[in-house]
Design an enzyme around this catalytic site. Structure first.
Site, mmCIF file in Angstrom:
data_model
loop_
_atom_site.group_PDB
_atom_site.id
_atom_site.type_symbol
_atom_site.label_atom_id
_atom_site.label_comp_id
_atom_site.label_asym_id
_atom_site.label_seq_id
_atom_site.Cartn_x
_atom_site.Cartn_y
_atom_site.Cartn_z
ATOM 1 N N ASN A 197 33.620 27.853 33.999
ATOM 2 C CA ASN A 197 33.472 29.076 34.804
ATOM 3 C C ASN A 197 32.588 30.098 34.094
ATOM 4 O OD1 ASN A 197 35.035 29.141 37.458
ATOM 5 N ND2 ASN A 197 36.499 28.181 36.064
ATOM 6 N N LEU B 246 48.459 38.708 30.039
ATOM 7 C CA LEU B 246 48.246 39.976 29.340
ATOM 8 C C LEU B 246 49.333 40.983 29.703
ATOM 9 C CD1 LEU B 246 44.378 40.291 29.743
ATOM 10 C CD2 LEU B 246 45.637 39.842 27.624
ATOM 11 N N HIS C 32 42.084 31.732 39.781
ATOM 12 C CA HIS C 32 43.260 30.855 39.775
ATOM 13 C C HIS C 32 42.968 29.636 40.653
ATOM 14 C CE1 HIS C 32 47.360 29.613 39.317
ATOM 15 N NE2 HIS C 32 47.387 29.352 40.613
#
Ligand code: GAR
Length: 208
Positions: free
Chosen positions: A14, A94, A110
């Site tokens: 990606n 996070l 996702h």
């Protein structure tokens, strides 16, 4: 020009899609200024190096908990003057000390159609295993904002692929990456850099 910081943990396909999109002018009003990896030695770091992009490694395993790790990430993002943070195969959740400081400035890709097959424990190939196990006939990927809950921030873009009868987690993953992730992640990044995403009542809308 916005400073884009990309967070990675693995192979970085990606990240490569973002680099290629930057080179071909698909990403308007932004440039990748730094890549931060949660692991040493991953191929994503090679991709950054090969393209002259600065990188940092902040190893997750050197921190005892998510809060102390997130504080280190926050410090790095501040030092890099990040305008937009892209989680591109970043396999660590996070803490809100980061997500609140960078509200609506952190996005994630996702590999499923949220709200299916998402949340804690759903990452990488596990997502595709779960989708095949369930027997869904379409799957896809979601680009969404990151908030304090795993995979729960406002959805920006989604795209689908058909699931085939003889799919394995690997073949499904590949089809979703090629047809959705590598196309929609750069698109979402450009939309954000161009300030073309409106947030209304916690939902995200693309402005034409
Ligand atoms: C991608 O499929 C991405 O959607 C997924 O991990 C892969 C990383 O590949 N991310 C997650 O599962 C996050 N929850 P890459 O390193 O080649 O980009």
């Amino acid at each position: 020009m916005k400073n884009i910081v990309v967070l990675v943990s693995g192979g970085g396909t990606n990240l490569q899609a973002l680099i290629d999109a930057q080179k071909s002018g698909i990403i308007k009003n932004g440039r990748i200024t730094c890549v931060i990896s949660s692991k040493e030695g991953v191929y994503a770091l090679e991709r950054a190096k090969n393209n002259g992009i600065a990188s940092r490694v902040i190893p997750r395993k050197e921190y005892s908990d998510s809060v102390s790790y997130s504080k280190a990430i926050l410090e790095a993002l501040n030092e890099e003057n990040a305008d937009l943070v892209v989680l591109a195969g970043f396999m660590t959740i996070l803490d809100e000390c980061v997500t609140k400081a960078y509200e609506y400035k952190i996005i994630n890709v996702h590999p499923a159609l949220i709200p299916s097959f998402c949340g804690e424990g759903f990452y990488g190939l596990r997502v595709h295993e779960a989708a095949l196990e369930y027997g869904v006939k379409v799957s896809g990927a979601t680009i969404h904002f990151v908030n304090e809950k795993a995979d729960a921030g406002a959805i920006i873009l989604q795209g689908t692929v058909d699931v085939k009868r003889d799919d394995t987690p690997e073949t499904l993953q590949r089809r979703i990456m090629e047809n959705v992730e590598w196309r929609l992640l750069p698109k979402a990044v450009s939309l954000l850099c161009e300030d073309r995403i409106d947030i209304i009542d916690g939902r995200a809308y693309v402005r034409d």
